[in-house]
Design a protein around this motif. Structure first.
Motif, PDB file in Angstrom:
ATOM      1  N   HIS A   1      -4.497 -41.361  -2.628  1.00 45.67           N
ATOM      2  CA  HIS A   1      -4.056 -40.357  -1.657  1.00 45.67           C
ATOM      3  C   HIS A   1      -2.637 -39.880  -1.946  1.00 45.67           C
ATOM      4  O   HIS A   1      -2.302 -38.724  -1.664  1.00 45.67           O
ATOM      5  N   GLY A   2      -1.810 -40.738  -2.502  1.00 44.46           N
ATOM      6  CA  GLY A   2      -0.475 -40.301  -2.901  1.00 44.46           C
ATOM      7  C   GLY A   2      -0.526 -39.272  -3.995  1.00 44.46           C
ATOM      8  O   GLY A   2       0.172 -38.246  -3.950  1.00 44.46           O
ATOM      9  N   VAL A   3      -1.364 -39.534  -5.005  1.00 42.96           N
ATOM     10  CA  VAL A   3      -1.520 -38.571  -6.109  1.00 42.96           C
ATOM     11  C   VAL A   3      -2.107 -37.264  -5.591  1.00 42.96           C
ATOM     12  O   VAL A   3      -1.614 -36.168  -5.908  1.00 42.96           O
ATOM     13  N   CYS A   4      -3.160 -37.365  -4.788  1.00 43.20           N
ATOM     14  CA  CYS A   4      -3.828 -36.161  -4.277  1.00 43.20           C
ATOM     15  C   CYS A   4      -2.917 -35.353  -3.355  1.00 43.20           C
ATOM     16  O   CYS A   4      -2.938 -34.117  -3.381  1.00 43.20           O
ATOM     17  N   THR A   5      -2.117 -36.040  -2.554  1.00 42.32           N
ATOM     18  CA  THR A   5      -1.183 -35.334  -1.674  1.00 42.32           C
ATOM     19  C   THR A   5      -0.125 -34.600  -2.485  1.00 42.32           C
ATOM     20  O   THR A   5       0.215 -33.439  -2.185  1.00 42.32           O
ATOM     21  N   SER A   6       0.397 -35.245  -3.518  1.00 43.92           N
ATOM     22  CA  SER A   6       1.400 -34.597  -4.372  1.00 43.92           C
ATOM     23  C   SER A   6       0.818 -33.371  -5.072  1.00 43.92           C
ATOM     24  O   SER A   6       1.451 -32.308  -5.132  1.00 43.92           O
ATOM     25  N   VAL A   7      -0.400 -33.517  -5.599  1.00 46.44           N
ATOM     26  CA  VAL A   7      -1.055 -32.383  -6.256  1.00 46.44           C
ATOM     27  C   VAL A   7      -1.339 -31.276  -5.246  1.00 46.44           C
ATOM     28  O   VAL A   7      -1.136 -30.083  -5.525  1.00 46.44           O
ATOM     29  N   GLU A   8      -1.789 -31.655  -4.071  1.00 46.74           N
ATOM     30  CA  GLU A   8      -2.092 -30.672  -3.023  1.00 46.74           C
ATOM     31  C   GLU A   8      -0.855 -29.855  -2.668  1.00 46.74           C
ATOM     32  O   GLU A   8      -0.925 -28.621  -2.537  1.00 46.74           O
ATOM     33  N   VAL A   9       0.293 -30.520  -2.496  1.00 47.60           N
ATOM     34  CA  VAL A   9       1.531 -29.822  -2.145  1.00 47.60           C
ATOM     35  C   VAL A   9       1.911 -28.832  -3.242  1.00 47.60           C
ATOM     36  O   VAL A   9       2.295 -27.682  -2.959  1.00 47.60           O
ATOM     37  N   ALA A  10       1.802 -29.268  -4.500  1.00 47.10           N
ATOM     38  CA  ALA A  10       2.156 -28.385  -5.610  1.00 47.10           C
ATOM     39  C   ALA A  10       1.222 -27.181  -5.685  1.00 47.10           C
ATOM     40  O   ALA A  10       1.666 -26.044  -5.886  1.00 47.10           O
ATOM     41  N   VAL A  11      -0.079 -27.414  -5.515  1.00 52.27           N
ATOM     42  CA  VAL A  11      -1.058 -26.323  -5.573  1.00 52.27           C
ATOM     43  C   VAL A  11      -0.850 -25.354  -4.415  1.00 52.27           C
ATOM     44  O   VAL A  11      -0.937 -24.126  -4.587  1.00 52.27           O
ATOM     45  N   LYS A  12      -0.562 -25.877  -3.225  1.00 48.14           N
ATOM     46  CA  LYS A  12      -0.348 -25.010  -2.064  1.00 48.14           C
ATOM     47  C   LYS A  12       0.849 -24.085  -2.279  1.00 48.14           C
ATOM     48  O   LYS A  12       0.815 -22.917  -1.868  1.00 48.14           O
TER      49      LYS A  12
ATOM     50  N   ALA B   1       8.741 -39.608  -5.085  1.00 54.22           N
ATOM     51  CA  ALA B   1       9.048 -40.283  -3.821  1.00 54.22           C
ATOM     52  C   ALA B   1       7.803 -40.383  -2.938  1.00 54.22           C
ATOM     53  O   ALA B   1       7.585 -41.399  -2.268  1.00 54.22           O
ATOM     54  N   THR B   2       6.996 -39.336  -2.950  1.00 53.70           N
ATOM     55  CA  THR B   2       5.746 -39.369  -2.182  1.00 53.70           C
ATOM     56  C   THR B   2       4.825 -40.462  -2.687  1.00 53.70           C
ATOM     57  O   THR B   2       4.265 -41.240  -1.898  1.00 53.70           O
ATOM     58  N   LEU B   3       4.658 -40.538  -4.010  1.00 56.13           N
ATOM     59  CA  LEU B   3       3.795 -41.559  -4.589  1.00 56.13           C
ATOM     60  C   LEU B   3       4.341 -42.959  -4.308  1.00 56.13           C
ATOM     61  O   LEU B   3       3.570 -43.876  -3.973  1.00 56.13           O
ATOM     62  N   ALA B   4       5.659 -43.149  -4.408  1.00 56.20           N
ATOM     63  CA  ALA B   4       6.261 -44.451  -4.130  1.00 56.20           C
ATOM     64  C   ALA B   4       6.021 -44.865  -2.679  1.00 56.20           C
ATOM     65  O   ALA B   4       5.738 -46.037  -2.388  1.00 56.20           O
ATOM     66  N   THR B   5       6.098 -43.897  -1.773  1.00 58.04           N
ATOM     67  CA  THR B   5       5.865 -44.188  -0.354  1.00 58.04           C
ATOM     68  C   THR B   5       4.433 -44.652  -0.117  1.00 58.04           C
ATOM     69  O   THR B   5       4.182 -45.616   0.623  1.00 58.04           O
ATOM     70  N   PHE B   6       3.486 -43.984  -0.760  1.00 55.75           N
ATOM     71  CA  PHE B   6       2.084 -44.372  -0.620  1.00 55.75           C
ATOM     72  C   PHE B   6       1.825 -45.741  -1.242  1.00 55.75           C
ATOM     73  O   PHE B   6       1.020 -46.523  -0.712  1.00 55.75           O
ATOM     74  N   VAL B   7       2.482 -46.043  -2.343  1.00 56.63           N
ATOM     75  CA  VAL B   7       2.306 -47.352  -2.980  1.00 56.63           C
ATOM     76  C   VAL B   7       2.804 -48.464  -2.053  1.00 56.63           C
ATOM     77  O   VAL B   7       2.123 -49.489  -1.861  1.00 56.63           O
ATOM     78  N   VAL B   8       3.984 -48.269  -1.463  1.00 54.37           N
ATOM     79  CA  VAL B   8       4.518 -49.272  -0.537  1.00 54.37           C
ATOM     80  C   VAL B   8       3.597 -49.421   0.669  1.00 54.37           C
ATOM     81  O   VAL B   8       3.319 -50.540   1.130  1.00 54.37           O
TER      82      VAL B   8
ATOM     83  N   PHE C   1      -6.556 -47.104  -2.707  1.00 60.92           N
ATOM     84  CA  PHE C   1      -6.827 -46.038  -1.745  1.00 60.92           C
ATOM     85  C   PHE C   1      -5.561 -45.220  -1.497  1.00 60.92           C
ATOM     86  O   PHE C   1      -5.584 -43.979  -1.523  1.00 60.92           O
ATOM     87  N   PHE C   2      -4.440 -45.905  -1.290  1.00 62.11           N
ATOM     88  CA  PHE C   2      -3.192 -45.182  -1.007  1.00 62.11           C
ATOM     89  C   PHE C   2      -2.597 -44.552  -2.263  1.00 62.11           C
ATOM     90  O   PHE C   2      -1.963 -43.500  -2.179  1.00 62.11           O
ATOM     91  N   VAL C   3      -2.779 -45.188  -3.409  1.00 57.70           N
ATOM     92  CA  VAL C   3      -2.332 -44.557  -4.652  1.00 57.70           C
ATOM     93  C   VAL C   3      -3.095 -43.252  -4.881  1.00 57.70           C
ATOM     94  O   VAL C   3      -2.499 -42.219  -5.224  1.00 57.70           O
TER      95      VAL C   3
END
Length: 344
Positions: free
Chosen positions: A268-279, A233-240, A264-266
């Motif tokens: 950041h979507g991937v990096c944000t998702s990975v960041e949340v999981a790592v945190k 859902a996070t990645l889909a939001t960034f894509v839109v 750019f947003f794709v």
């Protein structure tokens, strides 16, 4: 300039008429796809109306308001979702909420007064900084490219925040609405999740959550589980968001998309998702980066990726130079229209 202002007024008169139709006609139709079908002609008009404007400072906000904010709000309205539901009793309230970054929540007068007192000095400081940045562009040829990048980032942040606040301020004054906070000191972000979810362009975040994030997460969760559904859902939001930025870039540059801003947003979507999981993993072990480290890392990552993918299309098509040049046109226009001879 006169012709552009006339077109600007016509665009907003037509838009206001369209929103009157939505208030009086579409609201009488039961919620669901039938109401959405009745609104589709309005959504089409909102897509083409900004094409009548060629200036950066009139066309840019109009595109953002009509093509993105109003369109998504009306889609939510089709299914009886906020912010246009419950239906406001006053048509002027409906039009304001539908077309501007307005939160339909009546403000407390005491809280609003104290808030204005605390915000006013900071707003004045931001105006002074923005003016200084604009004036400094005359000496761009003597500046280091990285310093120019910093100026562009600050200009974008201050310009968007002030323009959106100014556009909604009259409505807040007349109707007592609270303005949706567009930004929450994004320069203090400690992570990508913090930047995109809690600090940057919060009106867009609030619109994308019910239109993209929540539906995608709800649909996928039964198939892949909560964790993967959240990431998808996070990645889909960034894509839109990326696609909507491509649309706005087209209105500003009138050039075919290069998809750089979408990537750019794709990214950041991937990096944000990975960041949340790592945190989550690190927090279970009691590890946490100090904000003195995570803050500069976040801002640096945003600046580097922005220089790589976000700004090039605007620079290549002359949008930035066009926007800077309009300030001089605006000053000359004001000088021509104001009776300055009465002052001297």
């Amino acid at each position: 300039m006169d012709g552009e202002i006339e077109r600007f007024i016509k665009v907003w008169l037509i838009s206001t008429t369209c929103l009157c139709y939505c208030y009086y006609i579409s609201s009488k139709i039961p919620k669901g796809f039938l109401r959405l079908l009745s609104i589709l002609p309005i959504l089409y008009l909102f897509l083409i109306l900004p094409l009548n404007l060629s200036s950066f400072h009139l066309g840019g906000p109009t595109t953002f308001f009509l093509v993105w904010l109003s369109t998504f709000k009306l889609i939510l309205f089709s299914f009886n979702q906020p912010p246009l539901f419950p239906l406001p009793n006053n048509i002027f309230h409906f039009i304001s909420i539908a077309s501007l970054p307005i939160n339909p929540q009546q403000s407390n007068s005491t809280t609003t007064f104290s808030s204005k007192k605390s915000i006013l000095p900071l707003t004045c400081l931001k105006v002074v900084i923005l003016v200084a940045i604009i004036c400094s562009y005359e000496y761009r040829e003597y500046m280091h490219p990285y310093f120019i990048l910093v100026l562009y980032c600050c200009h974008m942040y201050l310009g968007i925040e002030l323009v959106l606040a100014i556009s909604a301020a009259p409505v807040r004054t007349m109707f007592g609405f609270e303005i949706e906070p567009q930004f929450n000191e994004p320069y203090l972000s400690t992570s990508l999740q913090d930047f995109w979810g809690r600090r940057w362009n919060l009106m867009v975040t609030g619109i994308l959550r019910p239109t993209v994030y929540n539906p995608v997460r709800h649909i996928i969760r039964s198939y892949v589980g909560s964790t993967y559904a959240t990431s998808a859902a996070t990645l889909a939001t960034f894509v839109v968001s990326g696609l909507m930025h491509e649309v706005i870039y087209y209105y500003l540059a009138r050039a075919p998309p290069t998809w750089e801003v979408t990537w750019f947003f794709v990214l950041h979507g991937v990096c944000t998702s990975v960041e949340v999981a790592v945190k989550k993993i690190l927090l279970r072990r009691g590890w946490r980066l100090h904000r003195a480290v995570s803050g500069p890392l976040t801002i640096t990552f945003l600046a580097v990726t922005g220089n790589w993918l976000f700004f090039p299309q605007l620079l290549r098509n002359g949008v930035v130079s066009k926007g800077i040049g309009e300030y001089a046109i605006l000053v000359n226009f004001v000088k021509d229209k104001l009776p300055l001879h009465l002052i001297s």
